[in-house]
Design an enzyme around this catalytic site. Structure first.
Site, PDB file in Angstrom:
ATOM      1  N   ASN A   8       0.866  -1.184   0.000  1.00  9.70           N
ATOM      2  CA  ASN A   8       0.000   0.000   0.000  1.00  9.70           C
ATOM      3  C   ASN A   8       0.899   1.231   0.000  1.00  9.70           C
ATOM      4  OD1 ASN A   8      -1.782   2.043   0.482  1.00  9.70           O
ATOM      5  ND2 ASN A   8      -2.393   1.351   2.524  1.00  9.70           N
ATOM      6  N   TRP A   9       0.970   1.880  -1.153  1.00  7.65           N
ATOM      7  CA  TRP A   9       1.885   3.029  -1.274  1.00  7.65           C
ATOM      8  C   TRP A   9       1.320   4.290  -0.640  1.00  7.65           C
ATOM      9  CZ3 TRP A   9       5.418   3.688  -6.142  1.00  7.65           C
ATOM     10  CH2 TRP A   9       6.255   2.568  -6.247  1.00  7.65           C
ATOM     11  N   LYS A  10       0.043   4.246  -0.260  1.00  9.94           N
ATOM     12  CA  LYS A  10      -0.599   5.419   0.336  1.00  9.94           C
ATOM     13  C   LYS A  10      -0.375   6.639  -0.581  1.00  9.94           C
ATOM     14  CE  LYS A  10      -0.152   3.173   4.760  1.00  9.94           C
ATOM     15  NZ  LYS A  10      -0.022   3.244   6.209  1.00  9.94           N
ATOM     16  N   HIS A  91      -9.438   1.150   4.979  1.00 11.47           N
ATOM     17  CA  HIS A  91      -8.166   1.339   5.688  1.00 11.47           C
ATOM     18  C   HIS A  91      -8.387   2.319   6.846  1.00 11.47           C
ATOM     19  CE1 HIS A  91      -4.039   2.460   6.575  1.00 11.47           C
ATOM     20  NE2 HIS A  91      -3.665   1.375   5.924  1.00 11.47           N
ATOM     21  N   GLU A  93      -6.738   4.714   7.823  1.00 10.64           N
ATOM     22  CA  GLU A  93      -6.501   6.119   7.468  1.00 10.64           C
ATOM     23  C   GLU A  93      -7.712   6.706   6.742  1.00 10.64           C
ATOM     24  OE1 GLU A  93      -2.724   5.363   5.592  1.00 10.64           O
ATOM     25  OE2 GLU A  93      -1.881   4.921   7.575  1.00 10.64           O
ATOM     26  N   GLU A 158      -5.030  -4.833  10.645  1.00 12.79           N
ATOM     27  CA  GLU A 158      -4.002  -3.812  10.825  1.00 12.79           C
ATOM     28  C   GLU A 158      -4.281  -3.053  12.116  1.00 12.79           C
ATOM     29  OE1 GLU A 158      -2.138  -2.696   6.714  1.00 12.79           O
ATOM     30  OE2 GLU A 158      -3.749  -1.312   7.220  1.00 12.79           O
ATOM     31  N   GLY A 164       3.039   2.283  10.775  1.00 11.99           N
ATOM     32  CA  GLY A 164       4.040   3.332  10.644  1.00 11.99           C
ATOM     33  C   GLY A 164       4.780   3.665  11.924  1.00 11.99           C
ATOM     34  N   SER A 203       3.815  -2.151  10.265  1.00 10.63           N
ATOM     35  CA  SER A 203       5.261  -2.183  10.522  1.00 10.63           C
ATOM     36  C   SER A 203       5.938  -3.470  10.065  1.00 10.63           C
ATOM     37  CB  SER A 203       5.554  -1.896  11.996  1.00 10.63           C
ATOM     38  OG  SER A 203       5.190  -0.560  12.310  1.00 10.63           O
ATOM     39  N   GLY A 224       2.986  -1.155   4.251  1.00 11.18           N
ATOM     40  CA  GLY A 224       2.961   0.266   3.940  1.00 11.18           C
ATOM     41  C   GLY A 224       4.345   0.762   3.570  1.00 11.18           C
ATOM     42  N   GLY A 225       5.012   1.434   4.520  1.00 14.09           N
ATOM     43  CA  GLY A 225       6.289   2.094   4.252  1.00 14.09           C
ATOM     44  C   GLY A 225       7.314   1.221   3.541  1.00 14.09           C
TER      45      GLY A 225
HETATM   46  P1  13P Z   1       3.282   0.368   7.611  1.00 13.73           P
HETATM   47  O1  13P Z   1       3.771  -0.910   6.992  1.00 13.73           O
HETATM   48  O2  13P Z   1       3.992   1.586   7.117  1.00 13.73           O
HETATM   49  O3  13P Z   1       3.226   0.263   9.094  1.00 13.73           O
HETATM   50  O4  13P Z   1       1.752   0.578   7.109  1.00 13.73           O
HETATM   51  C1  13P Z   1       0.869  -0.480   7.194  1.00 13.73           C
HETATM   52  C2  13P Z   1      -0.351  -0.121   6.444  1.00 13.73           C
HETATM   53  O5  13P Z   1      -1.082   0.779   6.820  1.00 13.73           O
HETATM   54  C3  13P Z   1      -0.621  -0.867   5.203  1.00 13.73           C
HETATM   55  O6  13P Z   1      -1.916  -0.637   4.742  1.00 13.73           O
END
Ligand code: 13P
Length: 243
Positions: A8-10, A91, A93, A158, A164, A203, A224-225
């Site tokens: 997920n590149w957000k 998600h 977010e 999640e 993050g 994470s 994510g990251g």
């Molecule tokens: P991180 O891997 O950056 O913690 O993010 C997880 C996430 O929100 C994937 O959708």
């Protein structure tokens, strides 16, 4: 069953990332199924650069309606036309930044399914909910209200406090929550609940991937990251047990 490793590149990435990222994926020999979920403008470029056998493409949200006066939103059908096969929905977010409710997520899941997309529906408790002993209740409620009766797709657990932050739940906590999610899915969907993949997200790093991916009922990762860096993303994917 092969594990699913989704990135997920957000709201990150740029057009110039597509070619080198896709080249790294094309070179990799993986025992897992990859999904890249970039921001909307990069979908088509990724879809063109990555033949289906090497990785699928996903959106990060869609609107519940097929079209109309919804400035800034995108329909599931247009995601599919751009080359997406999957879409992340609900998600944390989106739930936090855009006030999405479980009912909103359920409506989006239906829209995604009717456009032929496979939804990846996210659930997870906040830190204060976990501290209050409500994690299981929160996740159960999210599942029962965010998944329509015709659900077919993936679920991602999640924990919000693990996103993050570099913090992950203990292996025992991930195992316990995935077992509870499995039980809810089996009760809710007797025909398919036992085989719905349950991804863990929060994470993920190359260093913790092998242990997280080996846990019972963990069917893959939502990253994510670490998914922004091809080497890290592919190292996570390479850690998946070969099914
Ligand atoms: P991180 O891997 O950056 O913690 O993010 C997880 C996430 O929100 C994937 O959708």
């Amino acid at each position: 069953m092969r594990q699913v490793i989704a990135g997920n590149w957000k709201m990150n990435g740029k057009f110039s990332d597509i070619t080198p990222f896709a080249a790294a994926v094309l070179e990799a020999d993986l025992g897992a199924d990859l999904i890249i979920c970039p921001p909307f403008p990069l979908l088509q470029g990724f879809a063109a650069a990555l033949p289906g056998a090497h990785g699928a493409i996903g959106g990060q949200d869609c609107h519940a309606n097929g079209s109309g006066a919804h400035t800034g939103d995108v329909s599931a059908a247009l995601l599919a036309e751009a080359g997406a096969k999957y879409v992340i929905l609900g998600h944390s977010e989106r739930r936090a930044d855009h006030g999405e409710t479980n009912a909103d997520v359920a409506a989006k899941v239906l829209a995604a399914l009717s456009a032929g997309l496979i939804p990846i529906v996210c659930v997870g408790e906040t830190e204060s909910e976990r501290d209050a002993g409500e994690a299981e209740h929160v996740v159960r409620t999210q599942l029962t209200h965010s998944l329509p009766s015709s659900f077919a797709g993936l679920v991602a657990y999640e924990p919000v406090w693990a996103i993050g932050t570099g913090r992950t739940p203990s292996e025992a906590d991930v195992t316990a929550m995935h077992a509870r999610i499995r039980a809810v899915l089996v009760a809710q969907f007797p025909a398919s609940g036992a085989s719905t993949p349950i991804l863990y997200g929060g994470s993920f790093k190359p260093g913790n991937a092998a242990s997280l991916l080996s846990l019972p009922e963990v069917g893959g990762a939502l990253v994510g990251g670490a998914s922004l860096n091809a080497a890290d993303f592919l190292a996570i994917a390479a850690s998946a047990p070969r099914g």
